[in-house]
Design an enzyme around this catalytic site. Structure first.
Site, mmCIF file in Angstrom:
data_model
loop_
_atom_site.group_PDB
_atom_site.id
_atom_site.type_symbol
_atom_site.label_atom_id
_atom_site.label_comp_id
_atom_site.label_asym_id
_atom_site.label_seq_id
_atom_site.Cartn_x
_atom_site.Cartn_y
_atom_site.Cartn_z
ATOM 1 N N ARG A 28 40.708 46.680 41.618
ATOM 2 C CA ARG A 28 41.096 45.998 40.380
ATOM 3 C C ARG A 28 40.075 44.900 40.042
ATOM 4 O O ARG A 28 39.295 45.025 39.117
ATOM 5 C CB ARG A 28 42.511 45.400 40.540
ATOM 6 N N ASP A 29 40.040 43.856 40.836
ATOM 7 C CA ASP A 29 39.192 42.707 40.506
ATOM 8 C C ASP A 29 37.711 43.080 40.559
ATOM 9 O O ASP A 29 36.910 42.660 39.716
ATOM 10 C CB ASP A 29 39.469 41.561 41.487
ATOM 11 N N HIS A 225 44.127 33.775 46.366
ATOM 12 C CA HIS A 225 43.140 34.730 45.870
ATOM 13 C C HIS A 225 41.831 33.958 45.709
ATOM 14 O O HIS A 225 41.739 33.054 44.889
ATOM 15 C CB HIS A 225 43.641 35.272 44.524
ATOM 16 N N HIS A 227 37.502 33.524 45.542
ATOM 17 C CA HIS A 227 36.190 34.082 45.196
ATOM 18 C C HIS A 227 35.119 33.342 45.996
ATOM 19 O O HIS A 227 35.309 32.190 46.377
ATOM 20 C CB HIS A 227 35.934 33.941 43.690
ATOM 21 N N CYS A 258 31.015 37.412 38.779
ATOM 22 C CA CYS A 258 31.644 36.356 38.006
ATOM 23 C C CYS A 258 30.946 36.342 36.658
ATOM 24 O O CYS A 258 29.746 36.111 36.590
ATOM 25 C CB CYS A 258 31.476 35.028 38.732
ATOM 26 N N ASN A 267 34.932 38.518 44.906
ATOM 27 C CA ASN A 267 35.947 38.011 45.843
ATOM 28 C C ASN A 267 35.338 37.823 47.223
ATOM 29 O O ASN A 267 34.253 38.316 47.504
ATOM 30 C CB ASN A 267 37.096 39.019 45.962
HETATM 31 ZN ZN ZN Z 1 39.705 37.275 41.008
#
Ligand code: ZN
Length: 328
Positions: A28-29, A225, A227, A258, A267
């Site tokens: 997902r991310d 969560h 990064h 990012c 992440n």
């Molecule tokens: Zn994220």
């Protein structure tokens, strides 16, 4: 240990208990932040291989507007596929009630809605004010309550930009606490803190977790969560562990990036996180060498994308047998 104890109907109890749930968010991310598209079969191979390595929870996609994020258009199929894997908690991200409906329909075990602590970020990201997002959370709760209790998905609100925002800059801790209280009152079972922008440091992690715990109770915040945008990802993870966090998000090979920091990694790297945890004597249920091998799914399908991680490059220390030999 929320995901273990509250995920009614999930097969998570099939595996041995773990100390920390490493939640893989790469599909997902990671994928939503890269330009290249990964096909459904490749995503299925990735998810199956990570589950086979012992990963207990995977965020397989998001139910968003596919015109804006075509990479996520196969989320429903992925949820159905992943739900068939024994012992795996299938998580998805939803921006609103409509997304939650789709997640319920597909059979997701865990639904997360991101709510940005920075209202400017929220308006830009999902075009919703805080009040509108809280109302959305309340509506999702109402919808979930119509489901037979044993089959209800676990419902979490992730507080995005909880450590700072690329538009507003510093985000006051009081804002994060206030939002956490409102989200729990609106019906989220739990809140998570997300360092969306990679602005956190270990002291902030400690202070903000404590502040939120003080306001909503320790059982209502169990995960973060993180990064690795500025290299503090694992230091922040260690600080989060000290405050009792039991779910840590990470992405295989640190996939992603990012949008605000060109060249920055995404992440925290799942492989490095698992190494750290197991080295500290915390069980994850994950076989590290098997996990590292899963990287080939990514290097074969998206060869132009940088794959991060220290452990895949350096290997484990001599004498490290993957079963916490360095445990105190
Ligand atoms: Zn994220």
């Amino acid at each position: 240990m929320t995901a273990l104890s509250n995920n009614a109907g999930s097969a998570i109890t099939a595996g041995a208990p773990v100390d920390v749930i490493v939640s893989e968010v790469g599909p997902r991310d990671g994928l939503q932040s890269i330009a290249q598209t990964v096909d459904l079969d490749t995503k299925k191979r990735w998810i199956a291989a990570e589950a086979d390595a012992g990963v207990r929870e995977i965020e397989v996609g998001s139910f968003v507007n596919y015109k804006l994020l075509p990479q996520m258009s196969d989320t429903a199929e992925l949820v159905k596929f992943a739900a068939g894997i024994d012992g795996l908690t299938v998580a998805v991200l939803v921006p609103n009630l409509r997304g939650a409906e789709a997640a319920i329909e597909a059979g997701a075990h865990k639904i997360s809605i991101p709510v940005s602590a920075s209202e400017t970020h929220s308006l830009k990201n999902v075009r919703r004010t805080h009040a509108q997002m809280i109302d959305e959370v309340a509506q999702i709760r109402q919808r979930i309550n119509t489901i037979d209790e044993a089959k209800r998905p676990y419902f979490e609100a992730g507080i995005a930009t909880a450590f700072g925002c690329t538009i507003e800059g510093p985000v006051p801790v009081d804002k994060v606490v206030e939002l956490a209280v409102q989200l729990i009152e609106a019906g989220a079972e739990e809140v998570g803190l997300s360092d969306t922008t990679g602005y956190a440091n270990p002291r902030m992690i400690r202070d903000r977790i404590r502040a939120v715990h003080g306001a909503v109770g320790k059982d209502k915040l169990n995960g973060v969560h993180l990064h690795n945008t500025r290299g503090l990802g694992l230091a922040n993870a260690a600080a989060a562990l000290n405050e009792g966090m039991t779910t840590l998000d990470a992405s295989l090979a640190g996939l992603g990036g990012c949008p605000f920091a060109p060249g920055a990694s995404g992440n925290i790297v799942t492989e490095d996180l698992v190494f750290m945890l197991e080295s500290m004597g915390l069980s994850t249920g994950i076989d590290l060498s098997k996990l590292v091998q899963v990287r080939s799914v990514l290097s074969d399908s998206i060869p132009d994308e940088p794959l991060y991680g220290f452990i895949p490059d350096a290997g484990t220390p001599l004498g490290w047998d993957g079963s916490r030999v360095n445990a105190p």
